[in-house]
Motif scaffolding. Sequence first.
Motif, mmCIF file in Angstrom:
data_model
loop_
_atom_site.group_PDB
_atom_site.id
_atom_site.type_symbol
_atom_site.label_atom_id
_atom_site.label_comp_id
_atom_site.label_asym_id
_atom_site.label_seq_id
_atom_site.Cartn_x
_atom_site.Cartn_y
_atom_site.Cartn_z
ATOM 1 N N TRP A 398 0.813 -1.217 0.000
ATOM 2 C CA TRP A 398 0.000 0.000 0.000
ATOM 3 C C TRP A 398 0.848 1.269 0.000
ATOM 4 N N VAL A 399 2.142 1.165 0.310
ATOM 5 C CA VAL A 399 2.989 2.350 0.432
ATOM 6 C C VAL A 399 3.240 2.994 -0.928
ATOM 7 N N GLY A 400 3.630 2.188 -1.924
ATOM 8 C CA GLY A 400 3.901 2.734 -3.259
ATOM 9 C C GLY A 400 2.723 3.489 -3.845
ATOM 10 N N PRO A 401 1.522 2.890 -3.884
ATOM 11 C CA PRO A 401 0.354 3.618 -4.380
ATOM 12 C C PRO A 401 0.048 4.880 -3.583
ATOM 13 N N SER A 402 0.292 4.862 -2.280
ATOM 14 C CA SER A 402 0.040 6.039 -1.444
ATOM 15 C C SER A 402 0.967 7.191 -1.812
ATOM 16 N N VAL A 403 2.252 6.880 -1.992
ATOM 17 C CA VAL A 403 3.222 7.905 -2.395
ATOM 18 C C VAL A 403 2.841 8.477 -3.753
ATOM 19 N N PHE A 404 2.421 7.600 -4.649
ATOM 20 C CA PHE A 404 2.020 8.045 -5.988
ATOM 21 C C PHE A 404 0.861 9.035 -5.904
ATOM 22 N N ALA A 405 -0.123 8.759 -5.059
ATOM 23 C CA ALA A 405 -1.267 9.664 -4.883
ATOM 24 C C ALA A 405 -0.810 11.027 -4.370
ATOM 25 N N CYS A 406 0.139 11.027 -3.455
ATOM 26 C CA CYS A 406 0.642 12.290 -2.913
ATOM 27 C C CYS A 406 1.392 13.100 -3.959
ATOM 28 N N VAL A 407 2.115 12.426 -4.848
ATOM 29 C CA VAL A 407 2.809 13.126 -5.937
ATOM 30 C C VAL A 407 1.799 13.825 -6.845
ATOM 31 N N LEU A 408 0.694 13.145 -7.148
ATOM 32 C CA LEU A 408 -0.360 13.758 -7.963
ATOM 33 C C LEU A 408 -0.914 15.005 -7.282
ATOM 34 N N GLY A 409 -1.094 14.931 -5.966
ATOM 35 C CA GLY A 409 -1.597 16.075 -5.220
ATOM 36 C C GLY A 409 -0.653 17.250 -5.244
ATOM 37 N N VAL A 410 0.636 16.994 -5.113
ATOM 38 C CA VAL A 410 1.640 18.073 -5.142
ATOM 39 C C VAL A 410 1.625 18.773 -6.498
ATOM 40 N N LEU A 411 1.567 18.003 -7.586
ATOM 41 C CA LEU A 411 1.530 18.590 -8.933
ATOM 42 C C LEU A 411 0.314 19.498 -9.100
ATOM 43 N N ALA A 412 -0.849 19.015 -8.662
ATOM 44 C CA ALA A 412 -2.086 19.776 -8.849
ATOM 45 C C ALA A 412 -2.093 21.062 -8.033
ATOM 46 N N VAL A 413 -1.698 20.980 -6.775
ATOM 47 C CA VAL A 413 -1.718 22.168 -5.909
ATOM 48 C C VAL A 413 -0.697 23.197 -6.368
ATOM 49 N N ALA A 414 0.506 22.740 -6.721
ATOM 50 C CA ALA A 414 1.547 23.666 -7.173
ATOM 51 C C ALA A 414 1.106 24.422 -8.422
ATOM 52 N N ALA A 415 0.474 23.721 -9.360
ATOM 53 C CA ALA A 415 0.007 24.374 -10.581
ATOM 54 C C ALA A 415 -1.115 25.367 -10.282
ATOM 55 N N ALA A 416 -2.020 24.994 -9.381
ATOM 56 C CA ALA A 416 -3.148 25.874 -9.050
ATOM 57 C C ALA A 416 -2.677 27.189 -8.447
ATOM 58 N N LEU A 417 -1.639 27.144 -7.656
ATOM 59 C CA LEU A 417 -1.161 28.350 -6.976
ATOM 60 C C LEU A 417 -0.564 29.368 -7.949
ATOM 61 N N THR A 418 -0.274 28.969 -9.180
ATOM 62 C CA THR A 418 0.260 29.910 -10.179
ATOM 63 C C THR A 418 -0.846 30.683 -10.902
ATOM 64 N N ALA A 419 -2.100 30.309 -10.674
ATOM 65 C CA ALA A 419 -3.214 30.940 -11.393
ATOM 66 C C ALA A 419 -3.676 32.209 -10.689
ATOM 67 N N LYS A 420 -4.325 33.094 -11.445
ATOM 68 C CA LYS A 420 -4.927 34.292 -10.884
ATOM 69 C C LYS A 420 -6.387 34.010 -10.539
ATOM 70 N N GLU A 421 -6.842 34.568 -9.430
ATOM 71 C CA GLU A 421 -8.223 34.389 -8.999
ATOM 72 C C GLU A 421 -9.161 35.214 -9.877
ATOM 73 N N THR A 422 -10.263 34.605 -10.333
ATOM 74 C CA THR A 422 -11.218 35.292 -11.209
ATOM 75 C C THR A 422 -12.610 35.382 -10.585
ATOM 76 N N GLY A 423 -12.748 34.929 -9.346
ATOM 77 C CA GLY A 423 -14.075 34.875 -8.742
ATOM 78 C C GLY A 423 -14.774 36.209 -8.631
ATOM 79 N N GLY A 424 -14.030 37.278 -8.482
ATOM 80 C CA GLY A 424 -14.654 38.586 -8.307
ATOM 81 C C GLY A 424 -14.933 39.325 -9.599
ATOM 82 N N GLN A 425 -14.639 38.717 -10.741
ATOM 83 C CA GLN A 425 -14.829 39.382 -12.033
ATOM 84 C C GLN A 425 -16.111 38.919 -12.718
ATOM 85 N N THR A 426 -16.676 39.796 -13.556
ATOM 86 C CA THR A 426 -17.776 39.385 -14.410
ATOM 87 C C THR A 426 -17.198 38.630 -15.602
ATOM 88 N N LEU A 427 -18.051 37.934 -16.344
ATOM 89 C CA LEU A 427 -17.565 37.220 -17.531
ATOM 90 C C LEU A 427 -17.034 38.197 -18.578
#
Length: 450
Positions: A398-427
């Motif tokens: 179970w350790v290998g699959p668990s580490v793999f899941a955490c790597v996926l999470g790191v990639l996703a969060v790191a990429a998200a933090l580079t984006a600009k927030e658009t919630g307060g803008q109109t379309l």
Amino acid sequence: MTEPATHQKTPLKATIASWVGTTLEYYDFAVYATASSLVFNHIFFPKELSEGVALMLSLATLGVGYLVRPLGAFILGPLGDKFGRKFVMMLTLFGIGGCTFLIGCLPTFGDIGAAAPILLVIIRMIQGLSLSGEQAAAISMTLEHSPDHRRAFTTSFVTSGSAAGGLISTAVFIPFVALPQEQLMSWGWRVPFWLSAVVVIVAYVIRRTLEEPPAFFEVQAVEVKLSPLKQALQFHWVSIIRIALCAMIAGVSYLFATFSVGFATTGYKLDKPTMLWVPVLASLLALVYTPAAGLLADKIGRKAVFAIGAAGAAITTVPYLWAITVGNWPLIFVLGVICNGLFYSTANAAWPSFFAEMFPNRVRVSGLAVGTQIGFALSGAIAPVAATALAGADLHDWVGPSVFACVLGVLAVAAALTAKETGGQTLDEIDESKQSEREKAAVAAATVPA
């Protein structure tokens, strides 16, 4: 061309059509995921293979459907920007449902030998091509019909629909996996696939009266000799890459829905019907919680909600897989529901608006489809197979699959933090801010005079 002013936003109708349609279409796709982890490894491959190898090959056929999805995105995304979001939503409906029905009719390895898995892979590829434009079109449709202060909330119903589809498909399978093994392997597994005929009819009735959003007609009122795909790739490639990396978090959901079921029932011989109740309960929570997380994304921003959900889903995968190895049913249920029903649903609620708002209206479906489908292809094709391989031939690690899941999470969060927030803008403000001066000049140069 009809004047844009004659077209009205219909947020409730668009939300219902997207939710119900996505629910029904994801039933088709999710039913395959369940069968690939419980049935196909026994009937579509030689019996001489070890259990681990057979499961890995079965999950690889699931992955094939994801590998072809970027190609479908390159085809269906531009069609959604050129001919309409509804056009793509109707087209994908019949492609996905028809393929699911055909899979239920396939002969097995015992009937026709190696031709059986070959036919299975071919149909899966066609289904993957069809699905690649579904969510991008449905999200764009809902987003553009929504009031500006509720865009995350309304678009969250699209991914809530995918949770509903997963719930229905798993629930449908439960009575069949409880059948004697011989009946399950001969005819029982086919019935959920044949039910796709009902799925197609219901989704068609719901979607056929849906109107395109006013923003689409506004764009179409000006003829531009610049393809949406070329515009997206030339001017929005950074957003496409960012979305692809963020979408890798879907791999955690695939581990939960496919690998963990096979890991538990094949590797540790846990009861199949009981194990299937874990994703059922997680999906039940997701149904009611996802819109609430969408409201939160409208309040505090898409980026923060997505990052919290992605990180939480990856981290809680670790104790969830460990709980399976010790056969602790209360922990399996609690951790499974927290991982997928709570944390993954948090990310799932925010990403539709988060990703779609990275593009201007003219290229929204193209950019969203290409970015998400590249990420889903990588995570969907790799995650279940890689996790199975990391679990070892006996499916006990179970350790290998668990580490793999955490790597996926790191990639996703790191990429998200580079984006600009658009919630307060109109379309309209997003449409303006997401176009560089170079892009505006290119569009102006390609515009055909009225």
